[in-house]
Design an enzyme around this catalytic site. Structure first.
Site, PDB file in Angstrom:
ATOM      1  N   ASP A 180       0.852  -1.190   0.000  1.00 43.16           N
ATOM      2  CA  ASP A 180       0.000   0.000   0.000  1.00 43.16           C
ATOM      3  C   ASP A 180       0.888   1.240   0.000  1.00 43.16           C
ATOM      4  O   ASP A 180       1.822   1.344   0.821  1.00 43.16           O
ATOM      5  CB  ASP A 180      -0.896  -0.003   1.247  1.00 43.16           C
ATOM      6  CG  ASP A 180      -1.947   1.096   1.191  1.00 43.16           C
ATOM      7  OD1 ASP A 180      -3.009   0.853   0.593  1.00 43.16           O
ATOM      8  OD2 ASP A 180      -1.685   2.189   1.742  1.00 43.16           O
ATOM      9  N   ASN A 188      -2.299  12.971  -4.347  1.00 39.61           N
ATOM     10  CA  ASN A 188      -3.391  13.491  -5.176  1.00 39.61           C
ATOM     11  C   ASN A 188      -3.753  14.928  -4.791  1.00 39.61           C
ATOM     12  O   ASN A 188      -3.948  15.791  -5.663  1.00 39.61           O
ATOM     13  CB  ASN A 188      -4.624  12.606  -5.029  1.00 39.61           C
ATOM     14  CG  ASN A 188      -4.482  11.291  -5.788  1.00 39.61           C
ATOM     15  OD1 ASN A 188      -3.800  11.224  -6.800  1.00 39.61           O
ATOM     16  ND2 ASN A 188      -5.123  10.249  -5.293  1.00 39.61           N
ATOM     17  N   ASP A 220      -1.953   9.399 -10.880  1.00 42.73           N
ATOM     18  CA  ASP A 220      -2.044   8.301 -11.856  1.00 42.73           C
ATOM     19  C   ASP A 220      -0.663   7.931 -12.395  1.00 42.73           C
ATOM     20  O   ASP A 220      -0.356   6.748 -12.599  1.00 42.73           O
ATOM     21  CB  ASP A 220      -2.967   8.695 -13.017  1.00 42.73           C
ATOM     22  CG  ASP A 220      -4.441   8.678 -12.630  1.00 42.73           C
ATOM     23  OD1 ASP A 220      -4.765   8.156 -11.545  1.00 42.73           O
ATOM     24  OD2 ASP A 220      -5.262   9.176 -13.425  1.00 42.73           O
ATOM     25  N   GLU A 226      -4.610   2.589  -4.327  1.00 41.57           N
ATOM     26  CA  GLU A 226      -3.147   2.543  -4.215  1.00 41.57           C
ATOM     27  C   GLU A 226      -2.662   1.230  -3.620  1.00 41.57           C
ATOM     28  O   GLU A 226      -1.535   1.136  -3.149  1.00 41.57           O
ATOM     29  CB  GLU A 226      -2.643   3.707  -3.376  1.00 41.57           C
ATOM     30  CG  GLU A 226      -3.081   3.692  -1.925  1.00 41.57           C
ATOM     31  CD  GLU A 226      -4.414   4.396  -1.664  1.00 41.57           C
ATOM     32  OE1 GLU A 226      -4.597   4.860  -0.532  1.00 41.57           O
ATOM     33  OE2 GLU A 226      -5.241   4.503  -2.597  1.00 41.57           O
TER      34      GLU A 226
END
Length: 524
Positions: free
Chosen positions: A397, A405, A414, A440
């Site tokens: 993770d 973001n 992305d 993620e």
């Protein structure tokens, strides 16, 4: 062995080695003698069905289609090939279907499309596939390479086909390849090579007791004629026409008659040649070999011109052009139908493969998605440990990914996911798999035990941390936390993933950017 035991052994379903041997005999018979071939194909199909071997049931049917190709039923052979190609999941079956379609298109005059299918038939086969199929396809492909300029040296392919046919030990296929090879050299003007090849062909037939079929006899006669031995050429052709040579292609006997007529015309036996060509026309009508009938008209025009009967020569040449044009139109219509049908099959198969690929892949990163990894892990868990070897899974993770973001934009986020996916893909290795579970969160499936899996994931963690993320955005850093667990006795899917997820939770609780596995115990 008692009588009952012997009967039981004879009644036992055949294994694949036996079925392959039977198929090899049938493929050779396509080139040697068709008497009883249909019944033998039925027997192979029945024996394969009794053994539960679907591959050889279908290969038997494709052998029948190939027989149809050779007996003025090419359109029917093509339809069988199309139908079986459409449902073929087995590469060997698909290869054989392409070969049958290639043969049908060859006989229908669609030479370019025929060559494409011959190439596909070869491309689908590998070293471990049945030798008889590889050898027969090589024989067909070698002649196609020559005829349709596929960008290769045809002699090399004839040599390759010869090695395969000799490895198989099939006199029928050995002779078929030598016959095709000799004809190619004859057409290329390499008469000395052609003579040497037909001599090898004759010696093989004599050594094995196999009678040359009518097509081979025609090749032999043509080469003898061009080498100056017209009487020997006449002798072998007459022998074939008197019933000493099997007809394995519907145009073989008309072809022999055309050769005999040329021998007669060259020897100034024009009336005899006209009679032979008239017989050729009659047989061509009965055997539905329109091309040979049309060629007989052209040869008749040559005969009449040689004795000064120019009116008859003109009339026969005019009739030849009329029949030839009609024939080509019919062939074009039939071959177009085959090509269109096969194109539809190939396009549907291509789309099916593409849809399957999309269904198994994450659209952003291209990694396996959860659906595919669930399927794969299910298979691994169902396989005994002694068979599959050690396997570990790692859940990874990305740390504080929401901040990436929020601070740098979702577009940069992305790009980070794609870059991380590439690291995971490369470090999973050829035997491992990288998966995007969602958001993620990622998964690695690794063919190794803990603690080796833990050490491997530590290298993955360091690779993510050390990556130059500033190339995406100045000030950007990315790290990952990892939980690793090895498949243990009695594990099911839920238990395995739950354990790895618990290790991941602890890795985050202990400060993130670290790896925890079974080997680390309950606390760290």
């Amino acid at each position: 062995m008692s009588g009952s035991a012997e009967a039981a052994a004879l009644a036992a379903p055949p294994d694949e080695v036996e079925l392959e041997a039977e198929l090899a005999e049938l493929l050779a018979a396509l080139y040697t003698k068709h008497d009883g071939l249909s019944e033998r194909i039925d027997q192979l199909a029945a024996r394969a069905a009794a053994a539960g071997n679907d591959r050889y049931v279908v290969l038997a049917e494709l052998t029948r289609a190939d027989m149809f190709n050779r007996t003025h039923r090419a359109a029917e052979g093509a339809r069988i090939g199309q139908r079986l190609l459409e449902s073929a999941d087995d590469p060997v079956v698909a290869a054989r279907a392409h070969a049958v379609i290639s043969g049908a298109l060859w006989r229908l005059g669609a030479t370019g499309e025929s060559a494409k299918h011959a190439e596909q038939a070869m491309a689908l086969l590998g070293e471990g596939d049945p030798l008889c199929v590889r050898a027969e396809h090589a024989v067909v492909f070698a002649i196609q390479v020559n005829g349709y300029r596929l960008g290769r040296n045809p002699i090399e392919w004839f040599q390759s086909a010869q090695r395969l046919t000799e490895e198989l030990g099939s006199p029928g296929l050995i002779i078929a390849n030598l016959n095709n090879w000799a004809w190619v050299q004859y057409e290329r003007g390499e008469l000395a090579d052609a003579i040497e090849l037909v001599e090898r062909m004759r010696q093989t037939a004599e050594r094995t007791g196999l009678q040359l079929n009518a097509s081979c006899v025609d090749t032999l006669a043509r080469i003898l004629l061009e080498s100056g031995d017209a009487e020997q050429a006449r002798s072998v052709i007459v022998g074939a026409l008197e019933g000493f040579a099997a007809e394995t292609d519907s145009d073989a006997i008309p072809g022999c008659l055309l050769t005999l007529a040329e021998i007669q015309r060259r020897n100034d036996e024009v009336d005899a040649a006209i009679g032979t060509l008239t017989s050729c026309r009659e047989i061509a009508v009965r055997s539905r070999t329109a091309e040979m009938g049309a060629r007989a008209l052209r040869e008749l025009a040559t005969c009449y011109a040689s004795v000064g009967d120019y009116r008859s020569a003109y009339e026969h040449m005019e009739a030849f052009h009329r029949e030839w044009t009609q024939l080509r139109s019919q062939q074009a219509e039939a071959s177009a139908s085959v090509v269109q049908a096969v194109f539809g099959i190939e396009e549907a198969r291509r789309r099916s493969r593409e849809f399957q690929r999309l269904a198994e892949r994450d659209p952003l990163t291209g990694l396996w998605n959860r659906r595919k990894s669930d399927e794969h892990l299910g298979e691994l868990l169902a396989t005994p440990a002694a068979t599959r070897g050690p396997v570990s899974v790692a859940i990874l993770d990305l740390d504080h990914f929401k901040q990436v973001n929020d601070r740098f934009s979702h577009s940069v986020g992305d790009q980070v996911l794609c870059a991380v996916a590439q690291i995971f893909r490369e470090m999973a290795g050829p035997e491992g798999h990288a998966v995007r579970l969602g958001g993620e969160e990622f998964l690695l499936i690794l063919p190794m035990a803990d603690p080796a899996a833990r050490e491997h994931c530590e290298r993955v963690r360091r690779a993510v941390e050390a990556h130059d993320w500033s190339t995406l955005c100045p000030g950007l850093t990315v790290t990952t936390s990892v939980g690793v667990s090895e498949i243990g006795p009695g594990d099911d899917y839920s238990a395995l993933l739950r354990r790895a997820d618990q290790h991941l939770y602890r890795a985050k609780a202990y400060g993130r950017n670290r790896v925890i596995s079974d080997a680390d115990g309950a606390a760290r």
